[in-house]
Motif scaffolding. Structure first.
Motif, PDB file in Angstrom:
ATOM      1  N   SER A  83     -41.400  -2.417  42.990  1.00  0.00           N
ATOM      2  CA  SER A  83     -42.906  -2.682  43.223  1.00  0.00           C
ATOM      3  C   SER A  83     -43.205  -3.776  43.139  1.00  0.00           C
TER       4      SER A  83
ATOM      5  N   GLU B  70     -46.936  -4.141  51.369  1.00  0.00           N
ATOM      6  CA  GLU B  70     -49.027  -3.934  51.222  1.00  0.00           C
ATOM      7  C   GLU B  70     -49.141  -5.358  51.892  1.00  0.00           C
ATOM      8  N   ARG B  71     -49.488  -6.016  50.421  1.00  0.00           N
ATOM      9  CA  ARG B  71     -50.580  -6.577  50.701  1.00  0.00           C
ATOM     10  C   ARG B  71     -49.872  -8.469  52.427  1.00  0.00           C
TER      11      ARG B  71
ATOM     12  N   LYS C  97     -43.137  -3.084  47.196  1.00  0.00           N
ATOM     13  CA  LYS C  97     -44.323  -2.594  47.660  1.00  0.00           C
ATOM     14  C   LYS C  97     -45.756  -3.406  47.376  1.00  0.00           C
ATOM     15  N   ASP C  98     -45.900  -4.204  46.786  1.00  0.00           N
ATOM     16  CA  ASP C  98     -46.712  -4.581  46.429  1.00  0.00           C
ATOM     17  C   ASP C  98     -46.940  -6.294  47.322  1.00  0.00           C
TER      18      ASP C  98
END
Length: 384
Positions: free
Chosen positions: A10, A17-18, A13-14
């Motif tokens: 997670s 994407e940021r 992913k975060d």
């Protein structure tokens, strides 16, 4: 079965994407696209700093020890941003040959360089007339002392113009379409006899035509069995297909979000077009196609390391066929809903559709894989 991401996954992913949201907007991508290189060296450094290039390699080889799920997370994020950098060519394709076919000495030499972003790789396999057949190889490899001499031509080599080293398939024995007698060689892109002509593909990603004229390579350049390298090629391509499916999910997700936003602000007859039932139905069809694509991508991801080549191939055939079908539905509906602006270079949705189209063609389109799946007896041939 638990499909939730772990805490580490997670965070990956975060964070990614940021990064893409902050530094890789559509306008910035267009600037990069128009540059001579066609990709961003700055973003490449950011990927390396995040550990993306080291992600799929074993810790003992200098990597992080991630698996197919981590690869899926990264590829989906890169798909949402329509990233132009040679991550897929270097880490998925080139890295696949290092992981699956490299000896301990070869991995020790090359993996750390890939992990730190210092080495870019490519895979040169497609030839004129080969279409989607991995066993169609006319490029030759002739024994010369302890090494080999390669001659032939390869087409549409993804990021072949910027690669430092190129994995090349060449035939040491047999006829053009024989499955035996194919070897995999790692070639220095600056070696004498190597010529490259780079150009942008339909989706903007750089590709190259590569010619090899009596290119000498040492024995250490051979990966796997030089007389039976096709199983290695198929395993790498199967893992690459799973990664492409994840990228397609990211592309489709971004396309759908862009279309929904447009439906809310574009007005016709004094009301937002999102209030029209026919367009609502189209948007729902897009959503269903994305969820089906996401599900089959998860299946392909779980099957990427399957040791049974037949089982693994059936999973990839099914996934690629579904991704091709779903991607076309999403792309066509998005452009149709946007109308004329969806066809312009200045607007993102057309670029997303182009990438979906190129993903469909890569390593076999939907029709090719559906036919191959049928010939293999379906996804679960022993279910009866």
């Amino acid at each position: 079965m638990d499909f939730d991401l772990s805490e580490e996954q997670s965070i990956l992913k975060d964070s990614l994407e940021r990064l893409m949201a902050d530094r890789y907007g559509f306008e910035e991508r267009n600037r990069v696209l128009a540059s001579d290189e066609g990709w961003s060296a700055e973003m490449w450094r950011h990927y390396a700093e995040m550990g993306l290039m080291a992600l799929p390699f074993a810790e003992e080889d200098g990597g992080i020890g991630g698996g197919p799920v981590e690869t899926m997370i990264v590829m989906e994020a890169l798909g949402k941003a329509l990233a132009l950098e040679p991550f897929f060519a270097t880490v998925i394709l080139g890295g696949g040959f290092l992981r699956l076919g490299g000896s301990a000495e070869q991995r020790a030499k090359w993996v750390p360089q890939v992990a730190e972003g210092a080495l870019k790789l490519a895979f040169a396999h497609t030839e004129r007339g080969s279409r989607f057949d991995l066993n169609h190889v006319t490029t030759t490899a002739t024994k010369s002392g302890d090494g080999w001499v390669l001659s032939g031509a390869k087409s549409v080599v993804l990021h072949g113009d910027c690669a430092d080293r190129i994995f090349v398939t060449a035939r040491i024995a047999g006829d053009t379409r024989d499955e035996a007698g194919i070897g995999v060689f790692l070639v220095d892109a600056t070696a004498e006899g190597v010529s490259r002509r780079g150009y942008p593909g339909q989706d903007g990603l750089r590709v190259a035509e590569i010619r090899l004229d009596n290119v000498a390579v040492p024995a250490s350049a051979v990966f796997g069995d030089p007389e039976n390298g096709l199983p290695l090629v198929r395993h790498v391509v199967d893992q690459a297909i799973a990664a492409l499916c994840a990228e397609a999910v990211g592309v489709m997700t971004a396309t759908h979000a862009l279309t929904l936003d447009y439906m809310k602000v574009r007005k016709q007859f004094g009301v937002p077009i999102g209030s029209f039932q026919a367009l609502q139905h189209s948007a729902v069809d897009m959503y269903v196609a994305i969820e089906q694509a996401r599900s089959i991508t998860m299946f392909a991801t779980m099957m990427a390391n399957e040791p049974d080549a037949g089982e693994r191939a059936r999973a990839m055939h099914a996934a690629k066929a579904e991704i091709g079908r779903g991607g076309r539905l999403v792309g066509e509906n998005a452009v149709q809903i946007h109308g004329g602006v969806g066809m312009t270079m200045e607007y993102a949705v057309g670029h997303y559709f182009k990438r979906l189209t190129m993903i469909d063609v890569a390593f076999g389109n939907a029709d090719h894989h559906l036919r191959a799946l049928a010939q293999a007896g379906g996804l679960f041939p022993n279910a009866a």
